[in-house]
Design a protein around this motif. Structure first.
Motif, short mmCIF file in Angstrom:
data_model
loop_
_atom_site.label_atom_id
_atom_site.label_comp_id
_atom_site.label_asym_id
_atom_site.label_seq_id
_atom_site.Cartn_x
_atom_site.Cartn_y
_atom_site.Cartn_z
N GLY A 57 0.82 -1.21 0.00
CA GLY A 57 0.00 0.00 0.00
C GLY A 57 0.85 1.25 0.00
N LYS A 58 1.89 1.22 0.78
CA LYS A 58 2.80 2.38 0.82
C LYS A 58 3.47 2.56 -0.53
CE LYS A 58 6.60 4.85 1.65
NZ LYS A 58 7.29 5.39 0.50
N ILE A 59 3.93 1.47 -1.10
CA ILE A 59 4.64 1.55 -2.38
C ILE A 59 3.72 2.05 -3.49
CG2 ILE A 59 5.70 0.14 -4.19
CD1 ILE A 59 6.90 -1.57 -1.93
N VAL A 60 2.51 1.52 -3.54
CA VAL A 60 1.61 1.85 -4.64
C VAL A 60 0.93 3.20 -4.45
CG1 VAL A 60 -0.51 1.13 -5.81
CG2 VAL A 60 1.22 -0.55 -5.24
N LEU A 61 0.42 3.48 -3.25
CA LEU A 61 -0.41 4.66 -3.04
C LEU A 61 0.32 5.84 -2.42
CD1 LEU A 61 -3.58 2.87 -1.66
CD2 LEU A 61 -3.18 3.68 -3.99
N LEU A 62 1.31 5.58 -1.60
CA LEU A 62 1.88 6.67 -0.82
C LEU A 62 3.31 7.02 -1.23
CD1 LEU A 62 0.53 5.54 2.65
CD2 LEU A 62 -0.39 7.32 1.17
N THR A 63 3.66 6.77 -2.47
CA THR A 63 4.97 7.15 -2.98
C THR A 63 4.77 7.95 -4.26
OG1 THR A 63 5.94 5.13 -2.10
CG2 THR A 63 7.21 6.29 -3.74
N GLU A 64 5.49 9.04 -4.36
CA GLU A 64 5.40 9.88 -5.56
C GLU A 64 6.52 9.48 -6.51
OE1 GLU A 64 4.57 14.49 -6.45
OE2 GLU A 64 6.08 14.06 -4.96
N TYR A 65 6.17 8.99 -7.66
CA TYR A 65 7.15 8.56 -8.65
C TYR A 65 7.32 9.65 -9.69
CZ TYR A 65 6.45 4.13 -6.37
OH TYR A 65 6.35 3.15 -5.42
N GLU A 66 8.57 9.91 -10.04
CA GLU A 66 8.86 11.01 -10.95
C GLU A 66 9.00 10.55 -12.40
OE1 GLU A 66 12.30 12.92 -9.36
OE2 GLU A 66 11.31 13.38 -7.47
N THR A 67 9.43 9.32 -12.59
CA THR A 67 9.64 8.84 -13.96
C THR A 67 8.84 7.57 -14.21
OG1 THR A 67 11.53 7.44 -13.40
CG2 THR A 67 12.00 9.74 -13.92
N GLN A 68 8.65 7.27 -15.47
CA GLN A 68 7.94 6.04 -15.86
C GLN A 68 8.75 4.81 -15.46
OE1 GLN A 68 4.92 6.20 -17.06
NE2 GLN A 68 4.67 4.00 -17.30
N LEU A 69 10.08 4.91 -15.51
CA LEU A 69 10.93 3.78 -15.15
C LEU A 69 10.73 3.36 -13.70
CD1 LEU A 69 13.15 1.80 -15.92
CD2 LEU A 69 14.82 3.53 -15.26
N GLN A 70 10.55 4.32 -12.80
CA GLN A 70 10.30 3.99 -11.40
C GLN A 70 9.01 3.19 -11.25
OE1 GLN A 70 10.47 8.04 -9.93
NE2 GLN A 70 12.31 7.54 -8.73
N LYS A 71 7.97 3.55 -11.98
CA LYS A 71 6.71 2.82 -11.92
C LYS A 71 6.88 1.40 -12.45
CE LYS A 71 3.91 6.95 -12.38
NZ LYS A 71 2.96 7.70 -13.19
N ILE A 72 7.67 1.23 -13.49
CA ILE A 72 7.91 -0.10 -14.05
C ILE A 72 8.68 -0.96 -13.06
CG2 ILE A 72 9.16 -1.35 -15.87
CD1 ILE A 72 8.42 1.04 -17.72
N ILE A 73 9.68 -0.39 -12.41
CA ILE A 73 10.47 -1.13 -11.42
C ILE A 73 9.59 -1.57 -10.27
CG2 ILE A 73 12.32 -0.92 -9.70
CD1 ILE A 73 13.79 0.85 -11.76
N VAL A 74 8.72 -0.69 -9.79
CA VAL A 74 7.81 -1.04 -8.69
C VAL A 74 6.89 -2.18 -9.12
CG1 VAL A 74 5.82 -0.20 -7.39
CG2 VAL A 74 7.89 1.15 -7.51
N ALA A 75 6.36 -2.12 -10.33
CA ALA A 75 5.48 -3.19 -10.82
C ALA A 75 6.23 -4.52 -10.88
CB ALA A 75 4.94 -2.83 -12.19
N VAL A 76 7.46 -4.51 -11.35
CA VAL A 76 8.26 -5.73 -11.42
C VAL A 76 8.52 -6.28 -10.01
CG1 VAL A 76 10.54 -6.64 -12.04
CG2 VAL A 76 9.28 -5.19 -13.64
N VAL A 77 8.86 -5.42 -9.08
CA VAL A 77 9.12 -5.85 -7.71
C VAL A 77 7.87 -6.45 -7.08
CG1 VAL A 77 9.63 -4.99 -5.38
CG2 VAL A 77 11.05 -4.29 -7.29
N LEU A 78 6.72 -5.82 -7.26
CA LEU A 78 5.48 -6.34 -6.69
C LEU A 78 5.09 -7.68 -7.32
CD1 LEU A 78 3.37 -3.09 -6.29
CD2 LEU A 78 4.46 -4.44 -4.50
N VAL A 79 5.27 -7.82 -8.61
CA VAL A 79 4.97 -9.09 -9.27
C VAL A 79 5.91 -10.17 -8.79
CG1 VAL A 79 5.00 -10.29 -11.52
CG2 VAL A 79 3.87 -8.08 -11.28
N TYR A 80 7.18 -9.84 -8.68
CA TYR A 80 8.17 -10.81 -8.18
C TYR A 80 7.85 -11.24 -6.75
CZ TYR A 80 12.53 -12.78 -6.52
OH TYR A 80 13.47 -13.59 -5.96
N THR A 81 7.46 -10.28 -5.91
CA THR A 81 7.13 -10.59 -4.52
C THR A 81 5.91 -11.50 -4.42
OG1 THR A 81 8.01 -8.46 -3.83
CG2 THR A 81 6.55 -9.56 -2.29
N ALA A 82 4.92 -11.23 -5.25
CA ALA A 82 3.71 -12.07 -5.23
C ALA A 82 4.05 -13.47 -5.66
CB ALA A 82 2.66 -11.46 -6.14
#
Length: 82
Positions: A57-82
């Motif tokens: 929740g913190k990663i998805v909702l409560l973090t301000e991402y500045e670039t598209q690459l940061q959003k892609i990295i977060v998505a990869v990390v969350l998918v890997y964690t799941a």
């Protein structure tokens, strides 16, 4: 996202998730597992799930991402964690 509105809450949510995971590692590595195996398993699953929800929740909702690459990295990390 919700970052600007709940900026002060973000660090608390993140710290609560990390603290919960640390408590889990200490408590459930002790004798509790051998004495109460069923309770230990259920509690570990519930608390770990709650900690992961807090962190995701913190990663998805409560973090301000500045670039598209940061959003892609977060998505990869969350998918890997799941």
């Amino acid at each position: 996202m919700l970052y600007q509105k709940y900026k002060s809450l973000a660090s608390r949510v993140y710290c609560a998730g990390l603290a919960l995971l640390l408590v889990l590692s200490e408590v459930f590595s002790s004798n509790l597992q051998s004495t109460l195996p069923t309770f230990s398993r259920v509690a570990r699953l519930g608390l770990t799930g709650f900690a992961v929800l807090l962190l995701a929740g913190k990663i998805v909702l409560l973090t301000e991402y500045e670039t598209q690459l940061q959003k892609i990295i977060v998505a990869v990390v969350l998918v890997y964690t799941a």
